[in-house]
Structure formats: C-alpha cells, structure tokens
Motif scaffolding. Structure first.
Motif, mmCIF file in Angstrom:
data_model
loop_
_atom_site.group_PDB
_atom_site.id
_atom_site.type_symbol
_atom_site.label_atom_id
_atom_site.label_comp_id
_atom_site.label_asym_id
_atom_site.label_seq_id
_atom_site.Cartn_x
_atom_site.Cartn_y
_atom_site.Cartn_z
ATOM 1 N N SER A 152 -7.824 19.322 26.733
ATOM 2 C CA SER A 152 -8.929 19.470 27.679
ATOM 3 C C SER A 152 -10.238 19.746 26.951
ATOM 4 N N ASP A 153 -10.196 20.638 25.967
ATOM 5 C CA ASP A 153 -11.396 20.928 25.173
ATOM 6 C C ASP A 153 -11.874 19.691 24.419
ATOM 7 N N THR A 211 -19.084 14.872 25.655
ATOM 8 C CA THR A 211 -20.390 15.329 25.189
ATOM 9 C C THR A 211 -20.893 14.432 24.075
ATOM 10 N N GLU A 218 -19.048 29.450 25.507
ATOM 11 C CA GLU A 218 -18.352 28.279 26.039
ATOM 12 C C GLU A 218 -19.140 27.004 25.747
ATOM 13 N N LEU A 219 -20.461 27.100 25.860
ATOM 14 C CA LEU A 219 -21.292 25.929 25.580
ATOM 15 C C LEU A 219 -21.297 25.591 24.095
ATOM 16 N N SER A 247 -13.642 17.260 26.762
ATOM 17 C CA SER A 247 -15.020 17.642 27.083
ATOM 18 C C SER A 247 -15.936 17.439 25.881
ATOM 19 N N GLN A 248 -15.458 17.728 24.671
ATOM 20 C CA GLN A 248 -16.265 17.480 23.480
ATOM 21 C C GLN A 248 -16.498 15.978 23.296
ATOM 22 N N ILE A 279 -22.743 17.027 31.954
ATOM 23 C CA ILE A 279 -21.424 17.672 31.922
ATOM 24 C C ILE A 279 -21.317 18.719 33.034
ATOM 25 N N TYR A 335 -21.264 28.882 32.960
ATOM 26 C CA TYR A 335 -20.874 28.760 31.563
ATOM 27 C C TYR A 335 -21.582 29.825 30.726
ATOM 28 N N ASP A 363 -18.703 25.886 22.172
ATOM 29 C CA ASP A 363 -17.460 25.131 21.995
ATOM 30 C C ASP A 363 -17.571 23.722 22.586
ATOM 31 N N MET A 364 -18.190 23.624 23.762
ATOM 32 C CA MET A 364 -18.288 22.323 24.422
ATOM 33 C C MET A 364 -19.193 21.362 23.666
#
Length: 184
Positions: free
Chosen positions: A65-66, A73, A114-115, A69-70, A102, A110, A117-118
């Motif tokens: 999932s991470d 991005t 968290e941002l 999202s990356q 996003i 957020y 990491d994203m």
C-alpha cells in the motif's frame, strides 16, 4: 512329582507370557502417547508458523500500500513537470500539485511524517510543499497544528468547505501561515 513340576512350569510359563503381554501393551501405550505428543507439538508449531505467516502478509500488505502511494506520487511528478516545464521554483509547485491530487483521491488528515513517507522527501521540503499546497488550493487544503507544534494537512471536499467557512474565521489561517514561516 514329574506331573507337579510340569504343572508348575506351565503356570510359570503362563505368568511369564501374561507379563510379557502386559509389558508389550504398556510399550504400545507409551509409544502411542509419544506419537500423540509429537503430533500435538507439530500442530502447535504449525499454528505458530501460520500466525507468523499471517503477520508477514499483513506487513507486506502495508508495504505494498505504501509503495502504491509512493508510485502514484512519483508517477504524478513527471506529468506535472511536463505541464509546467522545468525550473527551480516549479519543483515545489509540482510536488504541491501531486500532494493535492493524492489527498483529493484519498481525503483525510495527514501528519508531516506521513507526508514524508508518501512523497519521499525530507521534512523541511515537505513543510514547504504543505505551505505551497495551501497557497495553491486554499479552498480544499486545510492546515492545522496539534500539540508540540505537530502539523496536519487535510483535504476538505466542496460541501465540507462550506461548513468550515461558515464556522471559522481568517485570523486562524493567517496565524498558521506565520507559524509555518517561522518553522522553515
């Protein structure tokens, strides 16, 4: 007398045979219990192994999932760069637009970490991107500060925006911008 001795040997032989059968039955019972114990131990280890596998699947699911999202991005960055051209000031705008996209796709609140990491950026850059996202879309992007100067960025849909505008003043957003500038 010979008959008595024969009779005595027969009874003794029968007792020995009975003892042998009892001993053999005891050995079979002990081996059956030992086998059951081994089966229980193997089932216990199977259950433990299954639990560990489930934990690994959960952890891998979160990592996937991470990564998704990356990937989204990073995929959004080049398209934003193509639209606006390249340049030093444009990179921040591109990151901010990617962040807005996003957040519009997955609204929520957020934190800065968290941002980080994203987006895959350092914390200082992320704070700048948060400020720029707030400047680009102040209608939908809202920033708040929690305890210990922790920053939150959230995306508010159009119907939620009307509710927020009627309940909050502009003084708080100006104060937030000043605090943000002090942090960077």
């Amino acid at each position: 007398m010979f008959e008595e001795l024969l009779e005595l040997y027969k009874t003794k032989a029968e007792e020995i045979e009975r003892d042998r059968r009892e001993a053999q039955a005891m050995i079979m019972l002990v081996s059956a219990i030992d086998k059951m114990s081994r089966d229980m131990d193997s089932k216990k280890s199977d259950v433990e192994l299954l639990g560990r596998l489930i934990d690994q699947v959960d952890r891998l699911s979160k990592e996937v999932s991470d990564l998704k999202s990356q990937f989204r991005t990073r995929q959004a960055r080049p398209s934003a760069a193509v639209e606006s051209g390249s340049g030093d000031g444009k990179a921040l705008d591109n990151h901010a637009r990617s962040l807005i996209d996003i957040m519009a796709e997955k609204p929520g609140r957020y934190t800065t970490s968290e941002l980080v990491d994203m987006l895959g950026l350092n914390k200082t850059t992320v704070i700048s991107v948060m400020k720029r996202a707030l400047e680009l879309d102040p209608k939908h992007v809202k920033m708040s500060q929690g305890k210990r100067r922790k920053l939150y960025l959230s995306y508010v849909s159009d119907e939620d925006t009307q509710k927020v505008e009627s309940s909050s003043g502009t003084g708080e957003s100006d104060r937030m911008k000043l605090e943000l500038m002090a942090m960077t």
